[in-house]
Scaffold this motif. Structure first.
Motif, PDB file in Angstrom:
ATOM      1  N   CYS A  68       0.850  -1.183   0.000  1.00 52.59           N
ATOM      2  CA  CYS A  68       0.000   0.000   0.000  1.00 52.59           C
ATOM      3  C   CYS A  68       0.889   1.237   0.000  1.00 52.59           C
ATOM      4  O   CYS A  68       1.908   1.267   0.683  1.00 52.59           O
ATOM      5  CB  CYS A  68      -0.895   0.026   1.242  1.00 52.59           C
ATOM      6  N   CYS A  88       0.431  -7.434  -5.170  1.00 57.70           N
ATOM      7  CA  CYS A  88      -0.374  -6.354  -5.730  1.00 57.70           C
ATOM      8  C   CYS A  88      -0.068  -5.057  -5.000  1.00 57.70           C
ATOM      9  O   CYS A  88       0.528  -5.053  -3.922  1.00 57.70           O
ATOM     10  CB  CYS A  88      -1.854  -6.690  -5.697  1.00 57.70           C
ATOM     11  N   LEU A  90      -1.904  -1.421  -3.829  1.00 61.01           N
ATOM     12  CA  LEU A  90      -3.108  -0.627  -3.614  1.00 61.01           C
ATOM     13  C   LEU A  90      -2.672   0.801  -3.335  1.00 61.01           C
ATOM     14  O   LEU A  90      -1.820   1.040  -2.476  1.00 61.01           O
ATOM     15  CB  LEU A  90      -3.918  -1.164  -2.435  1.00 61.01           C
ATOM     16  N   VAL A  94      -7.083   3.593   0.681  1.00 56.23           N
ATOM     17  CA  VAL A  94      -7.627   2.258   0.444  1.00 56.23           C
ATOM     18  C   VAL A  94      -8.811   2.077   1.381  1.00 56.23           C
ATOM     19  O   VAL A  94      -8.676   2.240   2.591  1.00 56.23           O
ATOM     20  CB  VAL A  94      -6.573   1.163   0.733  1.00 56.23           C
ATOM     21  N   LYS A  98     -12.216  -2.545  -0.148  1.00 55.64           N
ATOM     22  CA  LYS A  98     -11.247  -2.931  -1.182  1.00 55.64           C
ATOM     23  C   LYS A  98     -10.159  -3.821  -0.583  1.00 55.64           C
ATOM     24  O   LYS A  98      -9.789  -4.845  -1.170  1.00 55.64           O
ATOM     25  CB  LYS A  98     -10.614  -1.681  -1.824  1.00 55.64           C
ATOM     26  N   LEU A  99      -9.655  -3.459   0.579  1.00 51.25           N
ATOM     27  CA  LEU A  99      -8.630  -4.275   1.226  1.00 51.25           C
ATOM     28  C   LEU A  99      -9.174  -5.660   1.542  1.00 51.25           C
ATOM     29  O   LEU A  99      -8.520  -6.669   1.283  1.00 51.25           O
ATOM     30  CB  LEU A  99      -8.108  -3.592   2.488  1.00 51.25           C
ATOM     31  N   VAL A 102      -9.331  -7.783  -1.656  1.00 48.24           N
ATOM     32  CA  VAL A 102      -8.016  -8.261  -2.102  1.00 48.24           C
ATOM     33  C   VAL A 102      -7.508  -9.372  -1.172  1.00 48.24           C
ATOM     34  O   VAL A 102      -6.987 -10.383  -1.633  1.00 48.24           O
ATOM     35  CB  VAL A 102      -7.017  -7.091  -2.205  1.00 48.24           C
TER      36      VAL A 102
END
Length: 109
Positions: A68, A88, A90, A94, A98-99, A102
């Motif tokens: 992040c 990935c 982010l 965030v 969304k977190l 994922v």
């Protein structure tokens, strides 16, 4: 509601800086690591490299890592993410939804 409350069947450890995160990881192999790239004591890139070293030393599978950041990510992270979909990035801010999305997608692999 925090992520920990929404993932009731999942053990969640927390750390307040990169060095502490590496210490927590070294004591208990985690499937997923969520890490800010800008952390005190040890930044996210340094912490990731140390986690890679620990995994190699202990013959552990490297975890999914969700990076992040609120800034442009370093080239090393961009390259890592482009080469392996296990990782990935982010961009902040965030949302918890969304977190959670994922994290859940990686728990189910």
């Amino acid at each position: 509601m925090c992520i920990r409350d929404r993932l009731k069947d999942v053990h969640v450890d927390t750390a307040s800086n990169g060095a502490e995160a590496v210490g927590v990881f070294s004591r208990g192999h985690h499937k997923i690591v969520v890490m800010d790239l800008s952390m005190p004591v040890m930044d996210g890139v340094q912490a990731f490299m140390e986690i890679q070293r620990i995994c190699a030393e202990k013959k552990w599978e490297i975890p999914f890592v969700i990076f992040c950041t609120g800034f442009a990510p370093p080239e090393t992270i961009k390259k890592l993410i482009s080469e392996d979909k296990k990782y990935c990035l982010l961009m902040k801010p965030v949302t918890s939804d969304k977190l959670l999305e994922v994290i859940t997608s990686r728990l189910n692999t």
